[in-house]
Write a protein that holds these residues in place. Structure first.
Motif, PDB file in Angstrom:
ATOM      1  N   ILE A  79       1.063  -1.242   0.262  1.00 25.09           N
ATOM      2  CA  ILE A  79       0.192  -0.245   0.048  1.00 25.09           C
ATOM      3  C   ILE A  79       0.601   1.227   0.248  1.00 25.09           C
ATOM      4  O   ILE A  79       2.163   1.575   1.445  1.00 25.09           O
ATOM      5  CB  ILE A  79      -0.944   0.032   0.893  1.00 25.09           C
ATOM      6  CG1 ILE A  79      -2.509  -0.956   1.598  1.00 25.09           C
ATOM      7  CG2 ILE A  79      -2.039   1.529   1.117  1.00 25.09           C
ATOM      8  CD1 ILE A  79      -2.678  -1.403   2.473  1.00 25.09           C
ATOM      9  N   TYR A  80       0.952   2.273  -0.991  1.00 23.25           N
ATOM     10  CA  TYR A  80       0.983   3.673  -0.981  1.00 23.25           C
ATOM     11  C   TYR A  80       0.519   4.089  -0.523  1.00 23.25           C
ATOM     12  O   TYR A  80      -0.076   4.473  -0.538  1.00 23.25           O
ATOM     13  CB  TYR A  80       1.619   3.764  -2.076  1.00 23.25           C
ATOM     14  CG  TYR A  80       2.941   2.782  -3.119  1.00 23.25           C
ATOM     15  CD1 TYR A  80       3.896   2.552  -2.686  1.00 23.25           C
ATOM     16  CD2 TYR A  80       2.485   1.959  -3.880  1.00 23.25           C
ATOM     17  CE1 TYR A  80       5.307   1.592  -3.496  1.00 23.25           C
ATOM     18  CE2 TYR A  80       3.359   0.831  -4.283  1.00 23.25           C
ATOM     19  CZ  TYR A  80       4.597   0.741  -4.196  1.00 23.25           C
ATOM     20  OH  TYR A  80       5.057   0.017  -4.626  1.00 23.25           O
ATOM     21  N   THR A 113      -0.805   1.138   9.082  1.00 26.15           N
ATOM     22  CA  THR A 113       0.794   0.728   8.855  1.00 26.15           C
ATOM     23  C   THR A 113       0.102  -0.484  10.231  1.00 26.15           C
ATOM     24  O   THR A 113       1.097  -2.079   9.927  1.00 26.15           O
ATOM     25  CB  THR A 113       1.950   1.268   9.988  1.00 26.15           C
ATOM     26  OG1 THR A 113       2.094   1.828  10.945  1.00 26.15           O
ATOM     27  CG2 THR A 113       2.290   2.101   9.008  1.00 26.15           C
ATOM     28  N   HIS A 114      -0.387  -0.647  10.981  1.00 25.90           N
ATOM     29  CA  HIS A 114      -0.947  -1.759  12.085  1.00 25.90           C
ATOM     30  C   HIS A 114      -1.615  -2.686  11.915  1.00 25.90           C
ATOM     31  O   HIS A 114      -1.290  -4.353  11.664  1.00 25.90           O
ATOM     32  CB  HIS A 114      -1.636  -0.789  13.469  1.00 25.90           C
ATOM     33  CG  HIS A 114      -1.714  -2.272  14.001  1.00 25.90           C
ATOM     34  ND1 HIS A 114      -0.904  -2.603  15.005  1.00 25.90           N
ATOM     35  CD2 HIS A 114      -2.861  -2.840  14.473  1.00 25.90           C
ATOM     36  CE1 HIS A 114      -1.369  -3.534  16.083  1.00 25.90           C
ATOM     37  NE2 HIS A 114      -3.263  -3.422  15.718  1.00 25.90           N
ATOM     38  N   LEU A 115      -2.345  -2.414  10.769  1.00 27.38           N
ATOM     39  CA  LEU A 115      -3.687  -2.524  10.050  1.00 27.38           C
ATOM     40  C   LEU A 115      -3.024  -4.193   8.879  1.00 27.38           C
ATOM     41  O   LEU A 115      -3.322  -4.644   8.737  1.00 27.38           O
ATOM     42  CB  LEU A 115      -4.744  -2.455  10.024  1.00 27.38           C
ATOM     43  CG  LEU A 115      -5.156  -2.411  11.602  1.00 27.38           C
ATOM     44  CD1 LEU A 115      -6.836  -1.329  10.645  1.00 27.38           C
ATOM     45  CD2 LEU A 115      -6.388  -3.459  12.084  1.00 27.38           C
ATOM     46  N   VAL A 124       3.979   1.672   1.936  1.00 28.92           N
ATOM     47  CA  VAL A 124       5.237   3.019   1.781  1.00 28.92           C
ATOM     48  C   VAL A 124       4.654   3.980   1.231  1.00 28.92           C
ATOM     49  O   VAL A 124       3.917   4.220   1.174  1.00 28.92           O
ATOM     50  CB  VAL A 124       5.796   2.321   0.825  1.00 28.92           C
ATOM     51  CG1 VAL A 124       6.979   3.022  -0.074  1.00 28.92           C
ATOM     52  CG2 VAL A 124       5.983   0.618   0.311  1.00 28.92           C
ATOM     53  N   THR A 125       5.704   4.558   2.479  1.00 31.48           N
ATOM     54  CA  THR A 125       5.428   6.718   1.937  1.00 31.48           C
ATOM     55  C   THR A 125       5.572   6.771   0.759  1.00 31.48           C
ATOM     56  O   THR A 125       7.390   6.789   0.742  1.00 31.48           O
ATOM     57  CB  THR A 125       5.713   6.802   3.489  1.00 31.48           C
ATOM     58  OG1 THR A 125       4.932   6.183   4.513  1.00 31.48           O
ATOM     59  CG2 THR A 125       5.658   8.217   3.410  1.00 31.48           C
ATOM     60  N   VAL A 126       5.796   7.442  -0.065  1.00 32.43           N
ATOM     61  CA  VAL A 126       6.061   8.421  -0.844  1.00 32.43           C
ATOM     62  C   VAL A 126       5.765   9.716  -0.716  1.00 32.43           C
ATOM     63  O   VAL A 126       5.146  10.721  -0.105  1.00 32.43           O
ATOM     64  CB  VAL A 126       5.373   7.650  -2.360  1.00 32.43           C
ATOM     65  CG1 VAL A 126       5.470   6.011  -2.207  1.00 32.43           C
ATOM     66  CG2 VAL A 126       4.469   8.439  -2.075  1.00 32.43           C
ATOM     67  N   PRO A 127       7.577  10.506  -1.081  1.00 30.44           N
ATOM     68  CA  PRO A 127       7.206  11.380  -1.077  1.00 30.44           C
ATOM     69  C   PRO A 127       6.217  12.837  -1.996  1.00 30.44           C
ATOM     70  O   PRO A 127       5.512  12.143  -2.732  1.00 30.44           O
ATOM     71  CB  PRO A 127       8.150  12.592  -1.377  1.00 30.44           C
ATOM     72  CG  PRO A 127       8.975  11.339  -2.554  1.00 30.44           C
ATOM     73  CD  PRO A 127       8.347  10.240  -1.605  1.00 30.44           C
ATOM     74  N   ALA A 128       5.464  13.991  -1.143  1.00 28.78           N
ATOM     75  CA  ALA A 128       4.297  14.298  -2.030  1.00 28.78           C
ATOM     76  C   ALA A 128       4.029  14.888  -3.352  1.00 28.78           C
ATOM     77  O   ALA A 128       5.926  15.451  -3.271  1.00 28.78           O
ATOM     78  CB  ALA A 128       4.045  15.105  -0.928  1.00 28.78           C
TER      79      ALA A 128
END
Length: 155
Positions: A79-80, A113-115, A124-128
């Protein structure tokens, strides 16, 4: 649930305005009756804020649960999430700046992130993506015959 949050935010802002007014009145002259009213109003403000916090947390966990359920139904492994913390909400006025705070986004990210970890899905975190300042521009009329555009449909 969002209608309830909007109603509670309005109530909180009205109570905060009254508290500010009482503070200004109590600055010049101490008034025991007004101080008692202010104390009761402070309790009411705390109660409304606690209710808003509870509803925000519930909404964040429900949104995260919905996202993870859809990702697992689609058999996704990642999931991004677009990281919007660098996006400033300034210049919109005191009320709107508070409403667009990053607190709820942080709650959703934590719940997600927990679920997702429980389901075995990576987050995954992508920059804005930088967005231009000002209102969105109206797109030009389409010049392709295969694409239907709202500009050409209105003509």
């Amino acid at each position: 649930m969002s209608a309830k949050l909007l109603r509670l935010r309005t109530i909180r802002e009205q109570v905060r305005t009254r508290l500010d007014r009482y503070d200004r009145l109590l600055e010049g002259r101490p008034d025991p009756a007004l101080a008692v009213k202010r104390g009761r109003l402070e309790v009411e403000h705390d109660r409304v804020c606690a209710r808003i916090r509870f509803l925000r947390k519930s909404l964040a966990w429900a949104a995260a649960r919905w996202t993870v359920d859809h990702a697992s139904a689609a058999r996704s492994t990642v999931i991004y999430i677009e990281d919007l913390t660098s996006m400033e909400t300034c210049g919109l006025g005191r009320t709107l700046n508070r409403r667009l705070g990053v607190h709820v986004r942080g709650l959703v990210f934590t719940a997600l992130t927990h679920l997702a970890a429980v389901e075995g899905i990576a987050v995954v975190t992508v920059p804005a993506h930088p967005r231009p300042a000002g209102p969105p521009r109206i797109p030009p009329a389409c010049d392709s015959d295969t694409v239907t555009c709202w500009n050409s449909a209105a003509a």
